[in-house]
Design an enzyme around this catalytic site. Structure first.
Site, PDB file in Angstrom:
ATOM      1  N   ASP A 152      21.029 -21.298 -19.541  1.00 28.40           N
ATOM      2  CA  ASP A 152      21.382 -22.606 -20.119  1.00 28.40           C
ATOM      3  C   ASP A 152      21.818 -22.557 -21.579  1.00 28.40           C
ATOM      4  O   ASP A 152      22.325 -23.542 -22.113  1.00 28.40           O
ATOM      5  CB  ASP A 152      20.195 -23.589 -19.953  1.00 28.40           C
ATOM      6  CG  ASP A 152      18.895 -23.082 -20.585  1.00 28.40           C
ATOM      7  OD1 ASP A 152      17.807 -23.372 -20.045  1.00 28.40           O
ATOM      8  OD2 ASP A 152      18.959 -22.384 -21.633  1.00 28.40           O
ATOM      9  N   ASN A 197       2.192 -20.306 -19.696  1.00 33.15           N
ATOM     10  CA  ASN A 197       2.756 -20.843 -18.465  1.00 33.15           C
ATOM     11  C   ASN A 197       1.960 -22.049 -17.967  1.00 33.15           C
ATOM     12  O   ASN A 197       0.739 -22.107 -18.136  1.00 33.15           O
ATOM     13  CB  ASN A 197       2.801 -19.759 -17.381  1.00 33.15           C
ATOM     14  CG  ASN A 197       3.963 -19.989 -16.427  1.00 33.15           C
ATOM     15  OD1 ASN A 197       5.117 -19.780 -16.778  1.00 33.15           O
ATOM     16  ND2 ASN A 197       3.643 -20.481 -15.229  1.00 33.15           N
ATOM     17  N   HIS A 247      20.539 -12.866 -16.910  1.00 29.95           N
ATOM     18  CA  HIS A 247      21.193 -13.443 -15.732  1.00 29.95           C
ATOM     19  C   HIS A 247      22.495 -14.142 -16.079  1.00 29.95           C
ATOM     20  O   HIS A 247      23.000 -14.938 -15.293  1.00 29.95           O
ATOM     21  CB  HIS A 247      20.239 -14.424 -15.030  1.00 29.95           C
ATOM     22  CG  HIS A 247      19.041 -13.723 -14.456  1.00 29.95           C
ATOM     23  ND1 HIS A 247      17.892 -14.399 -14.088  1.00 29.95           N
ATOM     24  CD2 HIS A 247      18.805 -12.417 -14.210  1.00 29.95           C
ATOM     25  CE1 HIS A 247      17.007 -13.519 -13.628  1.00 29.95           C
ATOM     26  NE2 HIS A 247      17.536 -12.310 -13.703  1.00 29.95           N
ATOM     27  N   THR A 257       7.814 -18.286 -16.851  1.00 31.72           N
ATOM     28  CA  THR A 257       8.434 -17.614 -15.715  1.00 31.72           C
ATOM     29  C   THR A 257       7.374 -17.306 -14.663  1.00 31.72           C
ATOM     30  O   THR A 257       6.253 -16.930 -14.978  1.00 31.72           O
ATOM     31  CB  THR A 257       9.159 -16.312 -16.128  1.00 31.72           C
ATOM     32  OG1 THR A 257       9.724 -15.692 -14.960  1.00 31.72           O
ATOM     33  CG2 THR A 257       8.253 -15.330 -16.841  1.00 31.72           C
ATOM     34  N   SER A 258       7.767 -17.496 -13.405  1.00 31.41           N
ATOM     35  CA  SER A 258       6.828 -17.242 -12.301  1.00 31.41           C
ATOM     36  C   SER A 258       6.645 -15.740 -12.081  1.00 31.41           C
ATOM     37  O   SER A 258       5.790 -15.319 -11.310  1.00 31.41           O
ATOM     38  CB  SER A 258       7.358 -17.893 -11.018  1.00 31.41           C
ATOM     39  OG  SER A 258       8.673 -17.428 -10.745  1.00 31.41           O
ATOM     40  N   GLN A 295      15.841 -15.112 -18.832  1.00 29.75           N
ATOM     41  CA  GLN A 295      16.407 -15.195 -17.491  1.00 29.75           C
ATOM     42  C   GLN A 295      17.255 -16.460 -17.373  1.00 29.75           C
ATOM     43  O   GLN A 295      17.974 -16.638 -16.395  1.00 29.75           O
ATOM     44  CB  GLN A 295      15.306 -15.239 -16.429  1.00 29.75           C
ATOM     45  CG  GLN A 295      14.383 -14.040 -16.461  1.00 29.75           C
ATOM     46  CD  GLN A 295      13.173 -14.227 -15.570  1.00 29.75           C
ATOM     47  OE1 GLN A 295      13.206 -13.926 -14.375  1.00 29.75           O
ATOM     48  NE2 GLN A 295      12.122 -14.772 -16.149  1.00 29.75           N
TER      49      GLN A 295
END
Ligand code: APR
Length: 239
Positions: free
Chosen positions: A103, A212, A118, A187-188, A100
């Site tokens: 960068d 996480n 993304h 990732t949340s 996602q």
């Protein structure tokens, strides 16, 4: 809930692996996340900033934010978590890295098969002629940047309310459906459709290993949820 050793064995035995990463995998490279503790956007709601409406309303403010992030990323380096995933790819007959993140740190760490759900913060797309090109200058000479055709350029990323690149999404879904192990890192798991890949992999029979710092919306459904920093856990998990 299983342990690191069990997760290591599942990963070792797997021939097809899909990894899904989020901002947490770049946190130890100095790039703040969006939502977790120390998140970049605690003073903003991500949904209010990265949208076509915010861009239409005030493209200069949005570009100041992206130019700042580009500058931060240009100074950042991949961390041990990125390198571990790049090493895992070399050892698996089938490995797909779905990220996602915009960068580009997975690419810089040597990952080859990277699906950018993304988009890419180094890509600029013209809102008039549609031409997209890569521009790594930081800072950009003018904000908003202009296309040769005179049109205004936008970041080549996916904003809230926008469709993901269909070919990338289809490849990501295919990888999730055929994986023996799904490794979800940093990732949340709250932003869809990306967050739907992990339950999709699980329904298709994959073991799901989560790495996480904090508990996430998916942790309870993971076969193994390892709590801690990606840069510390991934080298242990992928020895
Ligand atoms: N190691 C592992 N996990 C970490 C670390 C770390 N060093 N640091 C933070 N985390 C975890 C946080 O606890 C959080 O659960 O990473 C997660 C990051 O979650 P978000 O900030 O929501 O980022 P992400 O899930 O990638 O956001 C998804 O939302 O705003 C949009 O497009 C943007 O791609 C982004 C999407």
């Amino acid at each position: 809930m299983e342990s690191l050793q069990q997760a290591r064995e599942w990963l070792e035995a797997a021939s097809a692996v899909v990894a899904l990463t989020g901002a947490g995998v770049s946190a130890e490279s100095g790039i703040p996340t969006f939502r977790g503790s120390g998140g970049l956007w605690r003073q903003y709601r991500p949904e209010d900033l990265a949208t076509p409406e915010a861009f239409a309303r005030d493209p200069k403010v949005l570009w100041e934010w992206y130019d700042w992030r580009r500058g931060l990323i240009a100074k950042a380096a991949p961390n041990a978590g990125h390198y571990s995933l790049a090493g895992l790819e070399k050892r698996k007959s089938s490995f797909v890295l779905v990220t996602q993140n915009v960068d580009g740190l997975h690419d810089r760490a040597g990952s080859r098969n990277v699906l950018k759900l993304h988009g890419d913060i180094w890509h600029l797309r013209c809102t008039t002629c549609g031409v997209e090109h890569r521009d790594e200058r930081t800072p950009l000479p003018e904000l908003p940047p202009r296309c040769d055709c005179g049109g205004m350029l936008r970041p080549g990323v996916v904003w809230f309310g926008e469709a993901l690149p269909m070919n990338v999404w289809n490849d990501a879904e295919r990888a999730a459906r055929s994986a023996d192990v799904c490794l979800v890192v940093g990732t949340s798991s709250v932003v869809y459709p990306a967050a739907g890949l992990t339950p999709l992999a699980k329904r298709a029979g994959a073991r799901v290993i989560e790495v996480n710092l904090e508990e996430t919306a998916f942790s309870a459904q993971a076969d193994c949820s390892l709590r801690g920093k990606a840069g510390e856990i991934l080298p242990e998990l992928i020895r």
